[in-house]
Structure formats: structure tokens, C-alpha cells
Write a protein that holds these residues in place. Structure first.
Motif, PDB file in Angstrom:
ATOM      1  N   GLY A  52      -4.034  38.225 -16.118  1.00 20.89           N
ATOM      2  CA  GLY A  52      -5.465  38.338 -16.419  1.00 20.89           C
ATOM      3  C   GLY A  52      -6.006  37.229 -17.287  1.00 20.89           C
ATOM      4  O   GLY A  52      -7.180  37.224 -17.633  1.00 20.89           O
ATOM      5  N   GLY A  53      -5.168  36.286 -17.679  1.00 22.48           N
ATOM      6  CA  GLY A  53      -5.643  35.133 -18.440  1.00 22.48           C
ATOM      7  C   GLY A  53      -5.989  35.400 -19.889  1.00 22.48           C
ATOM      8  O   GLY A  53      -6.647  34.584 -20.546  1.00 22.48           O
ATOM      9  N   LEU A  54      -5.567  36.553 -20.428  1.00 21.04           N
ATOM     10  CA  LEU A  54      -5.890  36.908 -21.824  1.00 21.04           C
ATOM     11  C   LEU A  54      -5.297  35.890 -22.810  1.00 21.04           C
ATOM     12  O   LEU A  54      -5.930  35.523 -23.798  1.00 21.04           O
ATOM     13  N   HIS A  55      -4.083  35.441 -22.520  1.00 18.39           N
ATOM     14  CA  HIS A  55      -3.395  34.457 -23.367  1.00 18.39           C
ATOM     15  C   HIS A  55      -4.243  33.186 -23.487  1.00 18.39           C
ATOM     16  O   HIS A  55      -4.480  32.672 -24.593  1.00 18.39           O
ATOM     17  N   GLU A  56      -4.720  32.690 -22.352  1.00 14.81           N
ATOM     18  CA  GLU A  56      -5.533  31.456 -22.345  1.00 14.81           C
ATOM     19  C   GLU A  56      -6.879  31.678 -23.041  1.00 14.81           C
ATOM     20  O   GLU A  56      -7.385  30.790 -23.735  1.00 14.81           O
ATOM     21  N   GLN A  57      -7.451  32.875 -22.848  1.00 11.32           N
ATOM     22  CA  GLN A  57      -8.736  33.185 -23.510  1.00 11.32           C
ATOM     23  C   GLN A  57      -8.583  33.153 -25.031  1.00 11.32           C
ATOM     24  O   GLN A  57      -9.453  32.635 -25.736  1.00 11.32           O
ATOM     25  N   LEU A  58      -7.484  33.731 -25.530  1.00  8.90           N
ATOM     26  CA  LEU A  58      -7.273  33.740 -26.987  1.00  8.90           C
ATOM     27  C   LEU A  58      -7.084  32.313 -27.503  1.00  8.90           C
ATOM     28  O   LEU A  58      -7.669  31.937 -28.526  1.00  8.90           O
ATOM     29  N   LEU A  59      -6.287  31.517 -26.802  1.00  8.67           N
ATOM     30  CA  LEU A  59      -6.086  30.122 -27.222  1.00  8.67           C
ATOM     31  C   LEU A  59      -7.416  29.380 -27.315  1.00  8.67           C
ATOM     32  O   LEU A  59      -7.660  28.626 -28.253  1.00  8.67           O
ATOM     33  N   ALA A  60      -8.284  29.610 -26.340  1.00 10.66           N
ATOM     34  CA  ALA A  60      -9.584  28.919 -26.312  1.00 10.66           C
ATOM     35  C   ALA A  60     -10.506  29.413 -27.423  1.00 10.66           C
ATOM     36  O   ALA A  60     -11.339  28.657 -27.939  1.00 10.66           O
ATOM     37  N   ALA A  61     -10.350  30.696 -27.822  1.00 11.69           N
ATOM     38  CA  ALA A  61     -11.262  31.295 -28.802  1.00 11.69           C
ATOM     39  C   ALA A  61     -10.852  31.044 -30.244  1.00 11.69           C
ATOM     40  O   ALA A  61     -11.668  31.214 -31.155  1.00 11.69           O
ATOM     41  N   LEU A  62      -9.589  30.662 -30.491  1.00 13.64           N
ATOM     42  CA  LEU A  62      -9.125  30.490 -31.871  1.00 13.64           C
ATOM     43  C   LEU A  62      -9.927  29.399 -32.589  1.00 13.64           C
ATOM     44  O   LEU A  62     -10.190  28.343 -32.000  1.00 13.64           O
ATOM     45  N   PRO A  63     -10.269  29.618 -33.862  1.00 13.66           N
ATOM     46  CA  PRO A  63     -11.083  28.628 -34.586  1.00 13.66           C
ATOM     47  C   PRO A  63     -10.246  27.473 -35.160  1.00 13.66           C
ATOM     48  O   PRO A  63     -10.723  26.741 -36.005  1.00 13.66           O
ATOM     49  N   PHE A  64      -9.002  27.341 -34.725  1.00 15.30           N
ATOM     50  CA  PHE A  64      -8.135  26.254 -35.207  1.00 15.30           C
ATOM     51  C   PHE A  64      -7.177  25.867 -34.086  1.00 15.30           C
ATOM     52  O   PHE A  64      -7.002  26.613 -33.115  1.00 15.30           O
ATOM     53  N   ARG A  65      -6.550  24.709 -34.236  1.00 17.28           N
ATOM     54  CA  ARG A  65      -5.559  24.255 -33.249  1.00 17.28           C
ATOM     55  C   ARG A  65      -4.169  24.708 -33.686  1.00 17.28           C
ATOM     56  O   ARG A  65      -3.858  24.675 -34.875  1.00 17.28           O
ATOM     57  N   LEU A  66      -3.366  25.114 -32.735  1.00 17.37           N
ATOM     58  CA  LEU A  66      -1.989  25.485 -33.059  1.00 17.37           C
ATOM     59  C   LEU A  66      -1.192  24.241 -33.437  1.00 17.37           C
ATOM     60  O   LEU A  66      -1.461  23.144 -32.937  1.00 17.37           O
ATOM     61  N   THR A  67      -0.203  24.417 -34.316  1.00 19.82           N
ATOM     62  CA  THR A  67       0.716  23.311 -34.610  1.00 19.82           C
ATOM     63  C   THR A  67       1.670  23.162 -33.426  1.00 19.82           C
ATOM     64  O   THR A  67       1.796  24.053 -32.576  1.00 19.82           O
ATOM     65  N   GLY A  68       2.385  22.031 -33.382  1.00 25.43           N
ATOM     66  CA  GLY A  68       3.371  21.811 -32.327  1.00 25.43           C
ATOM     67  C   GLY A  68       4.435  22.898 -32.331  1.00 25.43           C
ATOM     68  O   GLY A  68       4.867  23.381 -31.273  1.00 25.43           O
ATOM     69  N   ALA A  69       4.846  23.322 -33.537  1.00 26.44           N
ATOM     70  CA  ALA A  69       5.873  24.367 -33.662  1.00 26.44           C
ATOM     71  C   ALA A  69       5.359  25.695 -33.098  1.00 26.44           C
ATOM     72  O   ALA A  69       6.102  26.423 -32.428  1.00 26.44           O
ATOM     73  N   GLN A  70       4.097  26.023 -33.364  1.00 24.11           N
ATOM     74  CA  GLN A  70       3.534  27.275 -32.841  1.00 24.11           C
ATOM     75  C   GLN A  70       3.495  27.265 -31.315  1.00 24.11           C
ATOM     76  O   GLN A  70       3.802  28.271 -30.675  1.00 24.11           O
ATOM     77  N   HIS A  71       3.113  26.115 -30.729  1.00 24.65           N
ATOM     78  CA  HIS A  71       3.115  25.988 -29.262  1.00 24.65           C
ATOM     79  C   HIS A  71       4.520  26.214 -28.705  1.00 24.65           C
ATOM     80  O   HIS A  71       4.719  26.960 -27.744  1.00 24.65           O
ATOM     81  N   ARG A  72       5.504  25.559 -29.317  1.00 24.51           N
ATOM     82  CA  ARG A  72       6.897  25.645 -28.828  1.00 24.51           C
ATOM     83  C   ARG A  72       7.415  27.084 -28.890  1.00 24.51           C
ATOM     84  O   ARG A  72       7.978  27.599 -27.921  1.00 24.51           O
TER      85      ARG A  72
END
Length: 438
Positions: free
Chosen positions: A1-21
Motif C-alpha cells: 500500500g505504499g505506507l512506508h514511502e508515504q512516511l518517508l516523504a512526510a518526515l520533516p527531516f532526512r534519514l541518516t545513512g545508518a537509518q537507511h541501511r
């Protein structure tokens, strides 16, 4: 349902490289047909909550419920506020469960969980009570897992009773208890590490003083407050004890009030009603209180970026995990921060080793490694979380090469010789294999 991508787009900050990994590692786990057993290790302030939220979106998108359990109401409420802010705008209904809930409010929450209306359930130990029935629990997240007993962690995994399934288990900690750290050697626990702090965090300087230097510490508090900063002072007891001659919270609160005229000094401890605790924390968070005298209720879940000094009374009485968590209440903004460990001489060898570890490193995993050396790992096939390992043949330190080899060979044995693997497990673990799941 794309919920994961929606949350990533809505966050008011960028994830660190470690958080992505780490997020990708957990998503791969959740796609497997057997239950995950993963430890998310990240130092205080490294952003574990948003990783848990992203993991929850994967489970919720697949039609399952998710539970997040935290050891204190303060921490659970902090998670709840963040998760509501991130997920409710995306249409994810979230329930809130704590021991202080009563009557109709509690009944309504239990109904929402049982019916599946609540896709995410956040709470304290109340989450594992017998009355709490999940419609379809797919992912259980345990924060500050070292604060829960082995039996409590197993209870959450049994919430799918009546089916042959177990929920995936994600445990989070800044300082894993010795037993958990030791289990990582045995490959029963996969580990993801957030080794990158978000931008703007400052390292904390730790100083160790005998309590004879209390006056100079109070003078430092005056300086910090004069600069507009805030201060924590942590004590191990609430009231005076006849058996232990420790500085207690109420006495320290009175003394600091006298020593710091004109400074607003607050008091916080676990025996206060929940509403009173919340009011004191709100005043401190809002900057109305300059100094907060507290027990360890502020160990986790308190985020005040303006706090620049932490004083821990009788630091020799605390475990390393606790000291590291308490220290993590400062250094949460861009201000240079200091943690002062006050001790009462003479120190035991163990006390010296603990305080030395705190002064020498800010790294949570290194602290846990030293804790393992000092306290021992406890039982792997039992509930004891520290102490002698009771291993008949192996030594965690000396046999690390053999452990690495065993870790590589075990999956091969399971895949190509399943009957031999079963016999091996029964020979060595017998009925105690359940303990490896906690």
C-alpha cells in the motif's frame, strides 16, 4: 500500500545513512517466512524511534498489527506523541495502553486492539497483560529491552497463541544488557547498529568527582543557569533510608533550593501521581524550571535540548546501562554538555571499573562490552541476565574465532542436514530453547 514511502516523504527531516541501511535490513527480515529476532542498537539520540515507525509501516501495509512496548510511561508517551504525529495523518489508527488507564477509556482501547481497528498499539507493561488480545500481531517492538525481564519479553511473543505463528521481534537499546550482548556472539540475535548521530549533536564530557567536591559542582550549576541552561540532578532514593546512607531526592531538592536562591528547582520521582509527574516534566521541558532533582524515572524518554549538565549522585551504585542512559539526557542539542559522576569513597574494584568506563567512552556498545566483562553474561538457557555464564566448555573472549565459525556453519547444517540440526538442538538445549527467543 505504499505506507512506508508515504512516511518517508512526510518526515520533516532526512534519514541518516545508518537509518537507511538499518531500515532496509529490518524490511528484509520482515519479508522472510520465519520470525525475526533482531536487536537495534543505537546510541542515545541516534534516531531509533523513526526506524521502529518505518518497520511498523511494513507490517501494517501487509495487514498486520504492530505493538511498541516501553518501560516507563514517560518514554511510552514520548513514542506515542511522535508516532501519532507521523502516522495518524497517513490514516494509521494508534491505541494507547498503560497501567494508569481505568474504566471506559481502558475498555475502549482494549476493544480497538482486539477488533484490529488499532493497527499500532503503544504502551508500557500493560501491553503484555492477559486482558490485551490482538487481532493479528505481526511485529512486536520492545524499547530499552534491558529494562524488561526475559519472561516479560517472552509474554509479548506469545500474543499469537492459538496459531503456529510468532510475531517478528525487534528490540531496541542504547546499552544492551550483558546477556543480550553475549547472545549476539551465538547468532541467535541479529544486530543492526545506528552508528551515526543526526547532525547538530555534541559529544558529552564525563567527569568523576568524590562527593567532597559537591560545592564546586553547585557553583558550576549556578554558572550554567546564569547562561540560560538547564540541569538534572539524579539521586538513587526518594526518601531517607535507614539501611543506606545515600543522598535522597527530597533532601537534595531542599538543599539545592537553599544553595541556589532565586533558581526554580523541581522535584520528580516515581511515587508521584502520573498527572503531577507530567506537570513537572512539562515545566522543565518548557524552561520554567532551571534544575530538576529526580530519581531514575528520567533515565529514558526525556528530551530537553537546553539541558547541558547532568549530575549523578552515588554514581557507584548504578549499573553501566543506567549511567549511560542517564548521561544521554544531556547533549541533545548543540550546547556543549557535561555529565558529573559523584561517588562516595572508598570505591570497590567494580565501582572503579564502572566509573572508569563511563569517563573513557561515550559508545553504548563499548559500554555494554565492558559491562559484560564486569558483570558476566548470565544464563543463556535461563532468565538470569548477568553473572557467571555457566558455560561448560566455551569462553566468550578466548573462543571468538570458533564462535564466528559456528555462526557460518549453523545455517548450512540447518539447510542441508535438518535432522542432525534438530538432534543437536535437542541434545544441548532440550526444553530450554524457548529462552533463546527473549
Amino acid at each position: 500500500g505504499g505506507l512506508h514511502e508515504q512516511l518517508l516523504a512526510a518526515l520533516p527531516f532526512r534519514l541518516t545513512g545508518a537509518q537507511h541501511r538499518v531500515t532496509e535490513e529490518i524490511a528484509r527480515d520482515l519479508a522472510r517466512p520465519h520470525p525475526t529476532h533482531r536487536l537495534l542498537q543505537g546510541d542515545v539520540g541516534s534516531g531509533k524511534t523513526v526506524v521502529a515507525a518505518l518497520a511498523a509501516t511494513v507490517a501494517i501495509d501487509a495487514g498486520w498489527q504492530c505493538a511498541l512496548m516501553a518501560p516507563t510511561e514517560i518514554l511510552a508517551e514520548q513514542h506515542f506523541r511522535k508516532l501519532v504525529g507521523w502516522l495518524e495523518p497517513l490514516g494509521v489508527p494508534i491505541a494507547w495502553l498503560t497501567g494508569s488507564q481505568k474504566g471506559k477509556a481502558r475498555t475502549r482501547m482494549l476493544e480497538r486492539v482486539a477488533s484490529g481497528e488499532a493497527r499500532l498499539v503503544v504502551g508500557t507493561h500493560a501491553v503484555i497483560q492477559d486482558r490485551v488480545v490482538f487481532e493479528r500481531l505481526g511485529l512486536a517492538v520492545i524499547d530499552e529491552q534491558h529494562r524488561f525481564g526475559v519472561a516479560q519479553r517472552l509474554q509479548l511473543k506469545r500474543k499469537l497463541e492459538g496459531t503456529p505463528l510468532e510475531p517478528h521481534l525487534l528490540m531496541m537499546s542504547a546499552t544492551p544488557i550483558p546477556r543480550t550482548l553475549a547472545m549476539t556472539y551465538y547468532a541467535d540475535l541479529d544486530v543492526s547498529t545506528l552508528d551515526e548521530l543526526p547532525p547538530g549533536r555534541t559529544p558529552i564530557v564525563t567527569k568523576v568527582f568524590a562527593d567532597g567536591r559537591r560545592d564546586s559542582v553547585i557553583a558550576r550549576i549556578r554558572d550554567e543557569v546564569a547562561k540560560g541552561r538547564q540541569v538534572y540532578w539524579v539521586c538513587p532514593l526518594i526518601e531517607e533510608s535507614e539501611t543506606l546512607d545515600l543522598q535522597n531526592t527530597t533532601e537534595t531538592h531542599a538543599r539545592l533550593g537553599e544553595a541556589l536562591p532565586g533558581v526554580q528547582v523541581g522535584l520528580l520521582h516515581g511515587r508521584m501521581p502520573a498527572a503531577e509527574k507530567a506537570a513537572v516534566m512539562a515545566r522543565f521541558t518548557g524552561g520554567e524550571l532551571a534544575v530538576l532533582v529526580s530519581t531514575t524515572v528520567i533515565e529514558v524518554g526525556v528530551d530537553v535540548p537546553n539541558a547541558s549538565l547532568m549530575v549523578i549522585e552515588h554514581a557507584e551504585r548504578f549499573g553501566l546501562s543506567q549511567l549511560h542512559q542517564l548521561r544521554g539526557r544531556v547533549g541533545r542539542g548543540s550546547v556543549a554538555s557535561v555529565c558529573v559522576l559523584l561517588y562516595t569513597p572508598p570505591l570497590s574494584d567494580t565501582g572503579k571499573a564502572r566509573l572508569r568506563a563511563m569517563a573513557e567512552t561515550n559508545d553504548g556498545f563499548e559500554i555494554a562490552r565492558r559491562d559484560l566483562d564486569i558483570r558476566g553474561p548470565g544464563e543463556f538457557m535461563g532468565a538470569r541476565q548477568s553473572g557467571a555464564a555457566l558455560l561448560r566448555f566455551a569462553d566468550l573472549a578466548e573462543d571468538s574465532a570458533l564462535l564466528a565459525q559456528a555462526r557460518q556453519l549453523a545455517p548450512q547444517l540447518l539447510e542441508h542436514h535438518p535432522r542432525a540440526a534438530d538432534a543437536h538442538v535437542n541434545r544441548w538445549l532440550g526444553s530450554k530453547a524457548e529462552y533463546l527467543k527473549a
